[in-house]
Scaffold this motif. Structure first.
Motif: not given
Ligand code: AMP
Ligand code: ZN
Ligand code: FE
Ligand code: FE
Length: 292
Positions: A219, A228-230
């Protein structure tokens, strides 16, 4: 619990002294803050005193300028013994590179008809141990050449711009090893940030994890929601700690306010446990967390 693991002071290219950064973090209700100036631990003593006075938990760290596969990579190191000779020598080489680059940048600017002297940069840099392009940018702002740091980078100082000059950075793999040997833990800063256009592949990151990297800064303001998800998935997959941080630079960087990203408490606990393991393995005298 609000935990911010990446901030800069005037000791590098932030705009406030270390004690002010720590006091502000405490006043804003953060529970944990890390001071991570570029390539130096010179702000640690002042930050430690301020943390003890304000009752915030301080993690002593730094952000090391490294390169990997020809690309610049920033490596966060937390709680290493700052007197470990290979670390001291490695940082000195980076600082020497910083210092020799400034006159070279000024020469380029002079060729462009912009007259700035080393003394002008020294003056805005104050007692910064790690001077850099942001200080040249500040001198350009003072002269009225540009509006702010952003414009200085966009038009003059970034790679591909007319006053860009390359500088030395330490080999990433070597620095991950040295931080570990110094009893600290290494976390990749903004791995898909805007200054690493080609990014680092999941395979690259897996290789670094094998070599002792313990975490990824997931983050960060440079990462969009998809990144951010990956990155979180890659970290979880490899068993790496996920951190979240502001990369605060005071007035030196917009949209990086203290606590704008934070690290989950469970992830922080893991990071500190790994740092304790590294400290024990190293046999070095590593800094403790400064706790209220
Ligand atoms: P240097 O360490 O001298 O190579 O300068 C790089 C540093 O400048 C980075 O670590 C950032 O903190 C800062 N920086 C890079 N791009 C910008 C920008 N566009 N605006 C403000 N600061 C920047
Ligand atoms: Zn910076
Ligand atoms: Fe960085
Ligand atoms: Fe940073």
């Amino acid at each position: 619990m609000r935990i911010d693991l990446h901030t800069h002071s005037r000791v590098s290219d932030g705009t406030q002294p270390p004690d002010e950064v720590i006091r502000l973090a405490a006043a804003q209700g953060l529970d944990v803050v890390a001071l991570t100036d570029h390539d130096t631990t010179d702000g640690w003593a002042e930050a430690t005193r301020a943390a003890a006075e304000t009752g915030i938990t301080l993690v002593r760290g730094l952000e090391i300028s490294t390169k990997h596969n020809g690309q610049g990579v920033h490596l966060l190191g937390y709680l290493p013994d700052p007197t470990y000779p290979p670390l001291v020598e490695g940082l000195q080489k980076v600082l020497d590179g910083r210092n020799s680059r400034i006159p070279a940048i000024l020469e380029r600017l002079n060729e462009l008809g912009i007259a700035i002297r080393v003394d002008d940069v020294r003056q805005v840099a104050g007692d910064a141990a790690a001077a850099g392009r942001p200080h040249v940018a500040d001198a350009l702002v003072d002269r009225g050449v540009v509006r702010d740091r952003e414009q200085a980078f966009d038009e003059l100082l970034s790679p591909g711009r007319p006053a860009y000059v390359h500088r030395y950075a330490a080999p990433l793999v070597e620095m991950i090893r040295i931080v570990g040997e110094a009893g600290g833990v290494a976390v990749l800063a903004h791995p898909w940030g805007r200054h690493a256009p080609a990014g680092m592949s999941p395979e690259d990151i897996a290789g670094l994890a094998e070599l002792g990297l313990v975490g990824l800064e997931v983050d960060h303001q440079d990462h969009d929601a998809a990144s951010r998800r990956d990155l979180a998935a890659i970290a979880d997959d490899l068993g790496l700690v996920r951190t979240g941080s502001s990369d605060y630079h005071g007035a030196g960087k917009k949209n990086h306010e203290l606590g704008c990203n934070t690290t989950e408490p469970e992830q922080f606990e893991r990071l500190i446990a790994l740092a304790s393991d590294a400290a024990a393995r190293s046999g070095r005298r590593t800094p403790e967390l400064v706790v209220p």
